[in-house]
Design an enzyme around this catalytic site. Sequence first.
Site, PDB file in Angstrom:
ATOM      1  CG  ASP A  13      -8.074   1.791   0.863  1.00  0.00           C
ATOM      2  OD1 ASP A  13      -6.892   1.395   0.865  1.00  0.00           O
ATOM      3  OD2 ASP A  13      -8.946   1.298   1.602  1.00  0.00           O
ATOM      4  CG  HIS A  31      -5.191  -1.279   1.550  1.00  0.00           C
ATOM      5  ND1 HIS A  31      -5.189   0.029   1.985  1.00  0.00           N
ATOM      6  CD2 HIS A  31      -4.236  -1.916   2.263  1.00  0.00           C
ATOM      7  CE1 HIS A  31      -4.283   0.175   2.929  1.00  0.00           C
ATOM      8  NE2 HIS A  31      -3.688  -0.981   3.118  1.00  0.00           N
ATOM      9  CB  CYS A  41      -0.977  -0.006   1.170  1.00  0.00           C
ATOM     10  SG  CYS A  41      -0.235  -0.275   2.792  1.00  0.00           S
TER      11      CYS A  41
END
Length: 207
Positions: free
Chosen positions: A137, A139, A8
């Site tokens: 994000d 992820h 990440c």
Amino acid sequence: MSDHGWGCAYRSCQTIFSWYTLKGFRTRDGMGVPSIRDMQKALVEVGDKPQSFLGSSDWIGSVEISILLDYFYSASCMIIHRSNDEPWDPNITRTLMSHFESVGSPIMLGGQGGGARTLLGVSDSEDLPCPRCLLLDPHYSGDDSAASIARHSTRVCTWSTFDSICRQYGSFTNLCLPLLPTEPTSSVTITGGDAASEWDIEVVDAG
């Protein structure tokens, strides 16, 4: 190389690199957006990581991001270190809003666990104890297509509040604010927290 579960912060860094590219900046050797392996090689080359780090799935954080910004783009940054057990400091809000107005680059957000996020914008209101933040994000692990990303848009890119996101980071949160590339010699400025003189990191007062 699959980066699922550990990549990440690399992805957040690549988002910053992509922003530099869109603004017309290039890496020092003219390459495109550096890959994870390129970044690992750079951290080994400058002596921040051992040779065994190359090809590993070890996490990196805001300090490593600052080294990579300097290595590839001769860009300095400011790192805001926030203790999560303290009330939100309005000075941080002013610093973030000033950054987006004067520089505009995405901000890497991380801390003690919780994984990295990429901050794309800030919205302040007197009715809230802390500002809202637009978070990308990194992820996401679905198909590499616009349609798939659109189906997950509320999870990939969404508004949140700083208090809710900081709760995911244990005792502290770091915000890495990349500045515009300059000359080859650059430095890292940390607001709060400790500094490692090996990287010419200067600690300045949070106010």
